[in-house]
Design a protein around this motif. Structure first.
Motif, PDB file in Angstrom:
ATOM      1  N   TYR A  24       0.838  -1.190   0.000  1.00 21.47           N
ATOM      2  CA  TYR A  24       0.000   0.000   0.000  1.00 21.47           C
ATOM      3  C   TYR A  24       0.873   1.240   0.000  1.00 21.47           C
ATOM      4  O   TYR A  24       1.860   1.309   0.728  1.00 21.47           O
ATOM      5  N   GLY A  25       0.520   2.195  -0.830  1.00 19.59           N
ATOM      6  CA  GLY A  25       1.243   3.451  -0.862  1.00 19.59           C
ATOM      7  C   GLY A  25       1.001   4.170  -2.172  1.00 19.59           C
ATOM      8  O   GLY A  25       0.258   3.703  -3.043  1.00 19.59           O
ATOM      9  N   ASP A  26       1.644   5.294  -2.331  1.00 14.97           N
ATOM     10  CA  ASP A  26       1.535   6.077  -3.550  1.00 14.97           C
ATOM     11  C   ASP A  26       2.272   5.358  -4.678  1.00 14.97           C
ATOM     12  O   ASP A  26       3.473   5.099  -4.591  1.00 14.97           O
TER      13      ASP A  26
END
Length: 53
Positions: A24-26
């Motif tokens: 999960y993340g940009d």
């Protein structure tokens, strides 16, 4: 990255042995981080290269 690996006996690959991997993340930032790690590894890898287990 190809510029740094030309002339070297270097293979870049991935081996994930976990059935399900989520990160999960940009997306843009994570792409930048991973490409930077691979770029640095290819720049500073010297011959001969020993595979890690």
């Amino acid at each position: 990255m190809k510029v740094h690996t030309e002339g070297k006996d270097v293979d870049i690959g991935i081996d994930i042995q976990i059935k399900s991997s989520l990160l999960y993340g940009d997306r843009n930032w994570l792409t930048y981080v991973f490409l930077n790690i691979l770029d640095n590894a290819s720049k500073f890898t010297q011959d001969p290269v020993e595979k890690l287990p």
